[in-house]
Design a protein around this motif. Structure first.
Motif, PDB file in Angstrom:
ATOM      1  N   SER A  62       0.861  -1.171   0.000  1.00  0.00           N
ATOM      2  CA  SER A  62       0.000   0.000   0.000  1.00  0.00           C
ATOM      3  C   SER A  62       0.899   1.223   0.000  1.00  0.00           C
ATOM      4  CB  SER A  62      -0.907   0.015   1.231  1.00  0.00           C
ATOM      5  OG  SER A  62      -1.730   1.160   1.239  1.00  0.00           O
ATOM      6  N   ALA A  63       0.492   2.268  -0.737  1.00  0.00           N
ATOM      7  CA  ALA A  63       1.341   3.454  -0.830  1.00  0.00           C
ATOM      8  C   ALA A  63       0.497   4.682  -1.107  1.00  0.00           C
ATOM      9  CB  ALA A  63       2.387   3.280  -1.923  1.00  0.00           C
ATOM     10  N   THR A  64       0.955   5.804  -0.595  1.00  0.00           N
ATOM     11  CA  THR A  64       0.396   7.102  -0.927  1.00  0.00           C
ATOM     12  C   THR A  64       1.549   8.080  -1.047  1.00  0.00           C
ATOM     13  OG1 THR A  64      -1.128   8.848  -0.229  1.00  0.00           O
ATOM     14  CG2 THR A  64       0.063   7.701   1.500  1.00  0.00           C
ATOM     15  N   GLU A  65       1.494   8.932  -2.057  1.00  0.00           N
ATOM     16  CA  GLU A  65       2.609   9.842  -2.296  1.00  0.00           C
ATOM     17  C   GLU A  65       2.704  10.853  -1.170  1.00  0.00           C
ATOM     18  OE1 GLU A  65       3.591  13.175  -5.590  1.00  0.00           O
ATOM     19  OE2 GLU A  65       3.445  11.127  -6.369  1.00  0.00           O
ATOM     20  N   LEU A  66       3.890  10.952  -0.596  1.00  0.00           N
ATOM     21  CA  LEU A  66       4.091  11.865   0.519  1.00  0.00           C
ATOM     22  C   LEU A  66       4.175  13.308   0.045  1.00  0.00           C
ATOM     23  CD1 LEU A  66       4.647  12.234   3.552  1.00  0.00           C
ATOM     24  CD2 LEU A  66       7.074  11.915   3.063  1.00  0.00           C
ATOM     25  N   THR A  67       4.973  13.531  -0.975  1.00  0.00           N
ATOM     26  CA  THR A  67       5.128  14.879  -1.518  1.00  0.00           C
ATOM     27  C   THR A  67       5.656  14.773  -2.943  1.00  0.00           C
ATOM     28  OG1 THR A  67       6.240  17.010  -1.237  1.00  0.00           O
ATOM     29  CG2 THR A  67       7.462  15.075  -0.588  1.00  0.00           C
ATOM     30  N   PRO A  68       5.186  15.639  -3.848  1.00  0.00           N
ATOM     31  CA  PRO A  68       5.747  15.628  -5.207  1.00  0.00           C
ATOM     32  C   PRO A  68       7.170  16.192  -5.181  1.00  0.00           C
ATOM     33  CG  PRO A  68       4.168  17.421  -4.962  1.00  0.00           C
ATOM     34  CD  PRO A  68       4.091  16.601  -3.706  1.00  0.00           C
ATOM     35  N   THR A  69       8.080  15.472  -5.800  1.00  0.00           N
ATOM     36  CA  THR A  69       9.478  15.895  -5.806  1.00  0.00           C
ATOM     37  C   THR A  69       9.934  16.386  -7.170  1.00  0.00           C
ATOM     38  OG1 THR A  69      10.208  13.643  -6.327  1.00  0.00           O
ATOM     39  CG2 THR A  69      10.037  14.236  -4.001  1.00  0.00           C
ATOM     40  N   GLY A  70       9.161  16.117  -8.204  1.00  0.00           N
ATOM     41  CA  GLY A  70       9.563  16.515  -9.540  1.00  0.00           C
ATOM     42  C   GLY A  70      10.460  15.510 -10.220  1.00  0.00           C
ATOM     43  N   SER A  71      11.004  14.566  -9.465  1.00  0.00           N
ATOM     44  CA  SER A  71      11.865  13.541 -10.061  1.00  0.00           C
ATOM     45  C   SER A  71      11.540  12.192  -9.443  1.00  0.00           C
ATOM     46  CB  SER A  71      13.344  13.921  -9.878  1.00  0.00           C
ATOM     47  OG  SER A  71      13.630  14.131  -8.512  1.00  0.00           O
ATOM     48  N   VAL A  72      12.295  11.794  -8.432  1.00  0.00           N
ATOM     49  CA  VAL A  72      12.051  10.512  -7.771  1.00  0.00           C
ATOM     50  C   VAL A  72      11.048  10.736  -6.644  1.00  0.00           C
ATOM     51  CG1 VAL A  72      13.087   8.583  -6.543  1.00  0.00           C
ATOM     52  CG2 VAL A  72      14.391   9.771  -8.321  1.00  0.00           C
ATOM     53  N   PRO A  73       9.866  10.143  -6.696  1.00  0.00           N
ATOM     54  CA  PRO A  73       8.841  10.412  -5.668  1.00  0.00           C
ATOM     55  C   PRO A  73       9.183   9.747  -4.336  1.00  0.00           C
ATOM     56  CG  PRO A  73       8.087   8.724  -7.182  1.00  0.00           C
ATOM     57  CD  PRO A  73       9.389   9.217  -7.727  1.00  0.00           C
ATOM     58  N   ILE A  74       8.700  10.353  -3.270  1.00  0.00           N
ATOM     59  CA  ILE A  74       8.813   9.791  -1.926  1.00  0.00           C
ATOM     60  C   ILE A  74       7.403   9.440  -1.464  1.00  0.00           C
ATOM     61  CG2 ILE A  74       9.512  10.209   0.453  1.00  0.00           C
ATOM     62  CD1 ILE A  74      11.555  12.193  -0.596  1.00  0.00           C
ATOM     63  N   GLU A  75       7.220   8.193  -1.029  1.00  0.00           N
ATOM     64  CA  GLU A  75       5.884   7.707  -0.713  1.00  0.00           C
ATOM     65  C   GLU A  75       5.840   7.108   0.686  1.00  0.00           C
ATOM     66  OE1 GLU A  75       4.164   6.125  -4.909  1.00  0.00           O
ATOM     67  OE2 GLU A  75       5.956   5.106  -4.159  1.00  0.00           O
ATOM     68  N   LEU A  76       4.695   7.277   1.326  1.00  0.00           N
ATOM     69  CA  LEU A  76       4.415   6.514   2.539  1.00  0.00           C
ATOM     70  C   LEU A  76       3.902   5.151   2.088  1.00  0.00           C
ATOM     71  CD1 LEU A  76       2.679   9.163   4.814  1.00  0.00           C
ATOM     72  CD2 LEU A  76       4.943   8.172   5.123  1.00  0.00           C
ATOM     73  N   ALA A  77       4.782   4.162   2.171  1.00  0.00           N
ATOM     74  CA  ALA A  77       4.456   2.864   1.581  1.00  0.00           C
ATOM     75  C   ALA A  77       4.672   1.751   2.589  1.00  0.00           C
ATOM     76  CB  ALA A  77       5.310   2.620   0.338  1.00  0.00           C
ATOM     77  N   LEU A  78       3.822   0.731   2.498  1.00  0.00           N
ATOM     78  CA  LEU A  78       3.963  -0.496   3.277  1.00  0.00           C
ATOM     79  C   LEU A  78       4.296  -1.644   2.335  1.00  0.00           C
ATOM     80  CD1 LEU A  78       0.830  -0.289   5.612  1.00  0.00           C
ATOM     81  CD2 LEU A  78       3.197   0.107   6.288  1.00  0.00           C
TER      82      LEU A  78
END
Length: 664
Positions: A62-78
């Protein structure tokens, strides 16, 4: 409630408990112990539900995007697979035992509220590492554990030993974390994502452009966090912290994080043959070197610390031969019996009346004084020595069996050379492990040191925890390899005949030879007269530990403690004893290679700053100061002087104008 929601609550509850404990610790002390135990216990129960729902089948993602980074995304993921589900159970189980044990061990400690809150935060951070499906979120838990270990190891901050140990643990692990962070960014750049599933997909498709460089950078962080050679020197010194903290760090958090990280990203390391060989060599040196060092230590907690380093070497050895199932199996088994060893050592320390470093040579026949610790520690030591049918036998044999398969060419998951390196080092370590486990048992429970006063029975919370931990130490191994193979990737974890015979045989030889050496040294040892010590009727184990560290002397009375001369370690190691007792002088080597050059560089910078840079600064300030002094002299306040100066200036200007006009 969905499985994802349950999984989110697992790290969240200890975090909230830590925050509440810090806020209410002083204003409402009656809530401190419930806030320490109940959130951790609730997380354990939720982790059980998550494991049941996961069932060793397909991973829960499961994942939700934490913040748009413009390149490599950072996600709150399990990302919860069988490995994550089982490791989370270990973390919750050991952390709950430590919190319950600590309510008795530190019951009179004035800093217990902050201690309990930090243990909860430590637990939350490890849960985050275990369940995280994103490398950046995993890194957050990774670093939070580092700062928690700094504060917990330095709990007795009044003492120089605790302060130095906490600082050393922080700096050495950070030394590995710098390349680790670079490796994470390089890995995410190649994969285009920090998501673990995306990274593994990139590796499977051959899209990793720099596998060797990335793997070696990541291994630096793993070596620091999991105390592997050459960044292992912080762990024995970390014994200056409270004993329950040692149990938590060694059994379920911090040092387990590095092994778990490699297990989760094992395909990244398998993409580089060189990295796998380096991992095998690192594991082999760690195993053998730490076992020799453990055989020479007099402090019971340092013996267990070097033991942890060696057992982590078995885990990294299993990873070096491409079997993460065996690595995580030994991680789980080791977590149970190592937590038991440390918590039982806490009882022994209190009963022995020695200092917190618990010199085994000063202990005297503690078997009848602490029967609960005696029997449970015996179980744990048999598990550590890998004697069947205790849990350590099954998990250690799974590692040796995996190494044998690679060495004999039955699998291509790793280079054959790595298999031979791990197998030979593992067998040698099996011999040495049984030797130092037997030595610890003999010196602690049958030693002839100074008799300490009887401080009464330990609190029930401490003794109950020992027996609870004894159950998995005795039965966990056989249960896992028979009933839970699917949770470990489906590979067989059953012991193989060859390594079982060799490993068990060497363990028995190590134990018997050590016992024979102990009998010989006992027969030759001179008897040392004993005195009497003052009774300490209302002693608290945590305060005993703190006061002993602070005073640098035995915890009770003014007796000059007479060490037991019957130490088989000296006889067995011979000329190796002195270097092994000092960790083979690695700290001295690091001081010569790194500490002194850095100090010399700092002295040079200080000299340049004071004598060169400050000189220019002082010079720049001196000129305006001189001009100001000259101008100040002209400000006399005498009107006649000002008029005279005005007339003189007028004459000078007139002459100048005349000269210019004439020249024109």
């Amino acid at each position: 409630m969905t499985t994802t929601t349950l999984a989110v609550l697992v790290p969240l509850l200890p975090f909230l408990g830590a925050a509440a404990g810090l806020l209410l610790g002083r204003t409402a002390p009656g809530f401190v112990r419930p806030l320490a135990v109940l959130p951790t216990l609730a997380s354990l129960l939720l982790a059980v539900l998550v494991a049941v729902r996961q069932g060793g089948g397909d991973a829960i993602d499961s994942a939700t995007e934490l913040t748009p980074t413009g390149s490599v995304p950072i996600e709150l993921a399990l990302h919860i697979d069988g490995f994550a589900a089982l490791v989370a159970l270990l973390v919750g189980f050991v952390a709950t035992c430590v919190q319950v044990y600590s309510t008795g061990y530190l019951r009179h400690d004035p800093r217990y509220p902050s201690y309990a809150a930090l243990v909860s935060l430590f637990t939350s951070a490890m849960f985050l590492v275990v369940y995280s499906g994103d490398l950046i979120v995993l890194l957050v838990g990774w670093e939070v554990m580092g700062i928690c270990s700094y504060f917990l190891v330095g709990h007795y901050w009044e003492t120089p030993e605790a302060r130095a140990a906490s600082l050393k643990a922080f700096l050495v692990t950070k030394l590995g974390d710098v390349p680790f962070l670079i490796g994470l960014f390089a890995l995410a750049t190649d994969a285009g994502s920090f998501r673990i599933t995306h990274v593994l997909g990139t590796v499977a498709s051959g899209g990793l452009h720099h596998p060797t460089v990335i793997a070696l950078l990541l291994l630096a962080g793993v070596a620091g966090k999991s105390a592997q050679f050459p960044l292992h020197t912080w762990l024995p010194d970390a014994m200056a912290g409270p004993t329950p903290v040692s149990a938590l760090i060694h059994a379920a958090t911090m040092v387990a994080a590095g092994v778990y990280f490699v297990a989760r990203l094992l395909p990244v390391f398998q993409a580089s043959t060189a990295a796998m060989v380096v991992l095998a060599v690192m594991a082999a040196v760690t195993m053998a070197g730490s076992a020799l060092a453990a055989l020479a230590q007099d402090d019971i907690k340092r013996v267990l610390a070097y033991s942890t380093i060696g057992q982590l070497g078995y885990m990294t050895g299993a990873l070096a031969v491409g079997d993460r199932g065996a690595a995580v199996f030994h991680l789980l088994s080791h977590g149970a019996f190592k937590a038991l060893l440390f918590l039982a050592a806490g009882v022994v320390i209190h009963a022995a009346g020695t200092n917190s470093l618990a010199a085994m040579s000063r202990m005297s026949r503690l078997r009848d004084r602490v029967p609960d610790a005696y029997w449970t520690m015996t179980v744990a030591l048999l598990a550590l020595a890998a004697i069947p049918p205790f849990s350590g036998f099954f998990s250690k044999e799974s590692v040796l069996g995996a190494a044998e398969h690679v060495a004999t060419g039955h699998t291509e998951h790793a280079p054959g050379g790595a298999g031979w390196i791990v197998l030979l080092a593992g067998l040698l370590t099996a011999l040495l492990t049984a030797a130092y486990a037997t030595r610890l048992w003999l010196l602690a429970f049958r030693g002839r040191g100074t008799e300490a006063p009887d401080h009464g029975r330990q609190p029930l919370t401490m003794t109950v925890v020992l027996w609870v931990l004894a159950i998995p130490s005795l039965a966990f191994g056989g249960f896992v390899f028979r009933l839970l193979p699917d949770w470990f990737g489906g590979g067989s974890l059953a012991p193989t005949l060859t390594t079982s015979v060799l490993g068990t045989g060497l363990a028995l030889v190590g134990g018997l030879v050590t016992y024979g050496a102990w009998q010989r040294t006992t027969a030759l040892a001179a008897r040392t007269p004993m005195g009497a010590v003052a009774a300490h009727p209302d002693a608290d184990a945590g305060l005993v530990e703190a006061e002993a560290i602070a005073s640098h002397r035995p915890a009770y009375g003014d007796l000059a403690y007479a060490p037991d001369p019957a130490d088989p370690g000296r006889l067995l190691l011979g000329p190796l004893h002195r270097p092994a007792a000092t960790g083979f002088h690695l700290d001295a080597v690091y001081a010569a290679l790194f500490v002194r050059p850095v100090q010399a560089g700092a002295s040079l910078v200080r000299f340049l700053d004071r004598e060169v840079v400050d000189t220019y600064v002082r010079g720049a300030a001196a000129l305006p100061r001189l001009l100001g002094a000259a101008v100040r002299r002209a400000q006399t306040g005498n009107v006649q002087t000002y008029v005279s100066a005005l007339l003189a200036g007028t004459v000078v200007l007139a002459v100048a104008v005349l000269l210019v006009a004439t020249g024109a």
